[in-house]
Design an enzyme around this catalytic site. Sequence first.
Site, PDB file in Angstrom:
ATOM      1  N   SER A 147      44.288  29.490 -43.024  1.00  0.00           N
ATOM      2  CA  SER A 147      43.970  28.073 -42.917  1.00  0.00           C
ATOM      3  C   SER A 147      42.961  27.827 -41.814  1.00  0.00           C
ATOM      4  O   SER A 147      42.852  28.597 -40.865  1.00  0.00           O
ATOM      5  CB  SER A 147      45.241  27.250 -42.648  1.00  0.00           C
ATOM      6  OG  SER A 147      45.749  27.511 -41.362  1.00  0.00           O
ATOM      7  N   ALA A 148      42.228  26.747 -41.978  1.00  0.00           N
ATOM      8  CA  ALA A 148      41.328  26.251 -40.936  1.00  0.00           C
ATOM      9  C   ALA A 148      41.744  24.832 -40.621  1.00  0.00           C
ATOM     10  O   ALA A 148      41.773  23.983 -41.509  1.00  0.00           O
ATOM     11  CB  ALA A 148      39.876  26.301 -41.397  1.00  0.00           C
ATOM     12  N   SER A 149      42.075  24.577 -39.361  1.00  0.00           N
ATOM     13  CA  SER A 149      42.369  23.210 -38.945  1.00  0.00           C
ATOM     14  C   SER A 149      41.451  22.857 -37.778  1.00  0.00           C
ATOM     15  O   SER A 149      40.237  23.003 -37.907  1.00  0.00           O
ATOM     16  CB  SER A 149      43.862  23.035 -38.633  1.00  0.00           C
ATOM     17  OG  SER A 149      44.349  24.012 -37.762  1.00  0.00           O
ATOM     18  N   ASP A 150      41.990  22.412 -36.647  1.00  0.00           N
ATOM     19  CA  ASP A 150      41.123  21.935 -35.563  1.00  0.00           C
ATOM     20  C   ASP A 150      40.012  22.928 -35.235  1.00  0.00           C
ATOM     21  O   ASP A 150      40.291  24.096 -34.939  1.00  0.00           O
ATOM     22  CB  ASP A 150      41.928  21.747 -34.279  1.00  0.00           C
ATOM     23  CG  ASP A 150      42.993  20.687 -34.388  1.00  0.00           C
ATOM     24  OD1 ASP A 150      43.171  20.137 -35.476  1.00  0.00           O
ATOM     25  OD2 ASP A 150      43.653  20.424 -33.371  1.00  0.00           O
ATOM     26  N   GLN A 191      41.735  26.576 -35.391  1.00  0.00           N
ATOM     27  CA  GLN A 191      43.157  26.856 -35.445  1.00  0.00           C
ATOM     28  C   GLN A 191      43.534  27.524 -36.766  1.00  0.00           C
ATOM     29  O   GLN A 191      43.066  27.142 -37.837  1.00  0.00           O
ATOM     30  CB  GLN A 191      43.956  25.567 -35.284  1.00  0.00           C
ATOM     31  CG  GLN A 191      44.070  25.081 -33.859  1.00  0.00           C
ATOM     32  CD  GLN A 191      44.895  26.013 -33.002  1.00  0.00           C
ATOM     33  OE1 GLN A 191      46.102  26.188 -33.210  1.00  0.00           O
ATOM     34  NE2 GLN A 191      44.251  26.640 -32.029  1.00  0.00           N
ATOM     35  N   TRP A 247      47.055  26.866 -28.833  1.00  0.00           N
ATOM     36  CA  TRP A 247      46.611  25.663 -29.524  1.00  0.00           C
ATOM     37  C   TRP A 247      45.176  25.316 -29.125  1.00  0.00           C
ATOM     38  O   TRP A 247      44.498  26.062 -28.426  1.00  0.00           O
ATOM     39  CB  TRP A 247      47.564  24.518 -29.210  1.00  0.00           C
ATOM     40  CG  TRP A 247      48.835  24.541 -30.027  1.00  0.00           C
ATOM     41  CD1 TRP A 247      49.307  25.571 -30.787  1.00  0.00           C
ATOM     42  CD2 TRP A 247      49.803  23.489 -30.133  1.00  0.00           C
ATOM     43  NE1 TRP A 247      50.502  25.226 -31.372  1.00  0.00           N
ATOM     44  CE2 TRP A 247      50.830  23.953 -30.986  1.00  0.00           C
ATOM     45  CE3 TRP A 247      49.902  22.218 -29.601  1.00  0.00           C
ATOM     46  CZ2 TRP A 247      51.943  23.169 -31.313  1.00  0.00           C
ATOM     47  CZ3 TRP A 247      51.008  21.431 -29.925  1.00  0.00           C
ATOM     48  CH2 TRP A 247      52.016  21.905 -30.774  1.00  0.00           C
ATOM     49  N   SER A 248      44.741  24.143 -29.516  1.00  0.00           N
ATOM     50  CA  SER A 248      43.323  23.785 -29.460  1.00  0.00           C
ATOM     51  C   SER A 248      42.758  23.742 -28.043  1.00  0.00           C
ATOM     52  O   SER A 248      43.469  23.511 -27.067  1.00  0.00           O
ATOM     53  CB  SER A 248      43.112  22.432 -30.131  1.00  0.00           C
ATOM     54  OG  SER A 248      43.295  22.533 -31.517  1.00  0.00           O
ATOM     55  N   ASP A 265      44.565  20.066 -25.745  1.00  0.00           N
ATOM     56  CA  ASP A 265      43.212  19.968 -26.309  1.00  0.00           C
ATOM     57  C   ASP A 265      42.131  19.806 -25.241  1.00  0.00           C
ATOM     58  O   ASP A 265      41.329  18.868 -25.272  1.00  0.00           O
ATOM     59  CB  ASP A 265      43.113  18.817 -27.313  1.00  0.00           C
ATOM     60  CG  ASP A 265      44.225  18.820 -28.336  1.00  0.00           C
ATOM     61  OD1 ASP A 265      44.727  19.911 -28.642  1.00  0.00           O
ATOM     62  OD2 ASP A 265      44.599  17.738 -28.823  1.00  0.00           O
ATOM     63  N   GLU A 294      44.449  12.634 -29.584  1.00  0.00           N
ATOM     64  CA  GLU A 294      44.289  14.087 -29.552  1.00  0.00           C
ATOM     65  C   GLU A 294      42.808  14.456 -29.545  1.00  0.00           C
ATOM     66  O   GLU A 294      41.933  13.632 -29.807  1.00  0.00           O
ATOM     67  CB  GLU A 294      44.959  14.731 -30.774  1.00  0.00           C
ATOM     68  CG  GLU A 294      46.463  14.642 -30.788  1.00  0.00           C
ATOM     69  CD  GLU A 294      47.076  15.515 -31.870  1.00  0.00           C
ATOM     70  OE1 GLU A 294      47.949  16.326 -31.535  1.00  0.00           O
ATOM     71  OE2 GLU A 294      46.679  15.394 -33.041  1.00  0.00           O
TER      72      GLU A 294
END
Length: 921
Positions: free
Chosen positions: A409-412, A428, A460-461, A540, A591
């Site tokens: 998966s690709a998120s942030d 992420q 995390w980001s 973040d 965020e």
Amino acid sequence: MMKWFAKLILSLSLAVVMAASSAAISFGASNSSLDTHASLVTQLDSAASEAAEGKSAMINESAINSNVTGWKLHGKGRMEVTGEGLRLTSDPQENVMAISETVADDFIYEADVMVTDPQADATLLFRSGEDGWSSYMLQLALGAGVIRLKDASGGEGVLNVERKVEAKPGDIYHLRVKAEGTRLQVYWGQQYEPVIDTEAAAHRTGRLGLHVWNGSALFQNIRVSDMSGNTLEPISSQGLWQPDLKGLKGTGEDGLEAKKVFRNHEADVVLEGDLILNGQGSAGLLFRSNAQGTEGYAAVLQGEGERVRVYLKKADGTILHESRVTYPSQRESRHHLEVKAIGERIQIFVDGYEPAAIDMVDTAFPSGYHGVMASSGIAYFQDVYITPYASYYTEKYRPQYHYSPIRGSASDPNGLVYFEGEYHLFHQDGGQWAHAVSRDLIHWKRLPIALPWNDLGHVWSGSAVADTTNASGLFGSSGGKGLIAYYTSYNPDRHNGNQKIGLAYSTDRGRTWKYSEEHPVVIENPGKTGEDPGGWDFRDPKVVRDEANNRWVMVVSGGDHIRLFTSTNLLNWTLTDQFGYGAYIRGGVWECPDLFQLPVEGSKKRKWVLMISTGANPNTQGSDAEYFIGDLTPEGKFINDNPAGTVLKTDWGKEYYASMSFSDMPDGRRIMLAWMTNWDYPFSFPTTGWKGQLSIPRQVSLKETEEGIRMHQTPIEELAQLRSPVLTSPTARWGTSGENLLKGITSGAYEIEAELELPPTGAASEFGFRLREGDGQRTLVGYRAAGSKMFVDRSASGMTDFSDLFSTLHEAPLKPEGNRIKLRILVDESSVEVFGNDGRVVFSDVIFPDPASRGMSFYSEGGKVKVVSLQVHALQHIWREDEAKEPRVVMDTETLELSLGQTKPLFASIDNGQGKGADGI
């Protein structure tokens, strides 16, 4: 929920196979009762295989979810395969062991364990000799109420560490041990932090096994760390291979190559894998090989000091070609090797560098099996994937020119940074930083996971910057410059993750990343007090250079506000401001902040832009994106130009989240991109094998408007290289109701540029474009004169029912400029992005039409509109740019099952037809 599977296929000691009907038994993750299954277990036990002392068990290992194989029984008792797993039963007050043929040095070894007798102990054996007594034992002792890590040899002064646990017979418990060198870590249940963390040097390698004392226990999901990927079972193997923390460990020695050939058989293929060389050894990937690995090709990395060279060889060692240059290689560098074998052309890429290390034509081996090999020394292989080229980035809904992950998966987006001729994109993927690089922001090359989970927690980001002056002092031995990443450390065991800001750095152009030992955490959670580590929202981090004040500024999300910090050395940070709270809050949690300074076009002004994304909330129809314009004071405070409650939307669509801009751009541009999703349905899209895509990169600017200074966005100029012309309207013409200026044009990935003028009288009430049309499907991008509204209507765009919260009509105010509206529309297989009036208003939306819905049309209602200019460009596939553009028929479905007499209409369209789709096939 854990599931233990009962397959009623049992092998007797005489190798007679008894087949029965299949069944499945499912247990809870913990505190599950065994009673309801007792009768079935008894039936299975009566037919289960047993092994004599020191003999291999004739068991059906497929009935056990395990990659540990070759079990032999030792001690006094019996070993059986039941419908619930591998059962070991000792004689009273005796020991019984199942020792496998699997040998490992450094690893994670784990299993689900159910002790069925209250007086019994159940054990994972590791680094064991053949008899099980020269080993370490991770033991669950119900009678004592402990888990115990001990040296099996016993005696004074040897390893024996215990921790109290609550456990009872008939419940399932997860045991896990991580062995790396002399460090041994024990994990209980699903906890992230170890309950035992100690050093022991007595045993450094050995077999894996199981042990029970004085009773019976069941073992299931018995796994040791190994190579990930999509390789099928091996069809041949030579040399020494064993599982390892780093993947699959292969050792070539005494002139004998270690080779392992898998059943994957392909002709045209994309083969990729990560490998670590030990010193000056050589290792690589086999492709188009015979079953024995004696014929075919090998893409080989050869260590040369602190560099590696790439070779294309035949399987017999004959060198066909070698790379002209060598590539950096640090100790423990994880190199990414990618082979594209398409027809007669063979390309080999290493570590994302371009051009290809090897690019040649050879016809000796047109197809075959694929595998791994180590020809000298030790090598470790991880994430080996074999993808038929016909399936490479061709799945349903797969974007053609947007970044999307080949799998996972690709998120942030994280850590966007430019350094020494390359753009680095991190994002992420399961609490880790996936990584890709590009030289043009369009074509990307995958690299290994850059920042995996570490001892502090998930990663995390965050962001990255280039330290080009060694302000941090981290790069004294690497030319005085390098990359620094700031990430959110999230510990699942602690309240709200105990979020804090961690640091990692790279000294080799971003290929190898190290977590800082001297500065593992640069900013603790602001809620930390005394023994409480803190559980506030604090995540973040984004870092930007403030040249005017000779410092760096970090912005961090605090849930309902943004915290600002400053630093002069990138290591020590001082809190200077907290912006937000109160009237600023209109939706979900704040965020993924970004902060940057831009000039205001046509003036001498410079302004700071603070961008945020907000989590899902009914007040904003899910998640949203907005920005603030203001100034940054010498004291490090952000002063907003507008009062709280003034909302400046970054994007008027519903899939534009966690936007981030690139740091250290060489040409002064500010370029950003975002994750195309919404937190009402973040991972619900109907894609298979992969999740998530990123928006196209956009250049950001500030302009004066009648409302004040506002942000504008335009697609980056590099996108133009993907264009091929489909339609250019030579002169202005009138568009009227019923006329389709785009009749006959079909495409799945394209760009429309249009300038449209409303006449003083007889003007259309609505006009626009119908996109991805077919079989009743369409996405509307249009403009309504009443109210001066630009809109996207995806109510009939295709699949929309994957979430009840998927909204379908999005509108934004947009006044004509000189009675004209400019539209720039980018359409891909599963997205539409619209830029109105040079990016004053922007929409980012996902769509899921059938593949055959590839038509397009222009429409107007209630009058006429002047088409001042109209251009359509087909956009090239960024992952398959070298394939021939032959005409093809695209169907709306790939497979269809029909009952006798049943009928169903099928729809199709032409792709790459004559006239770029306008003239049919």
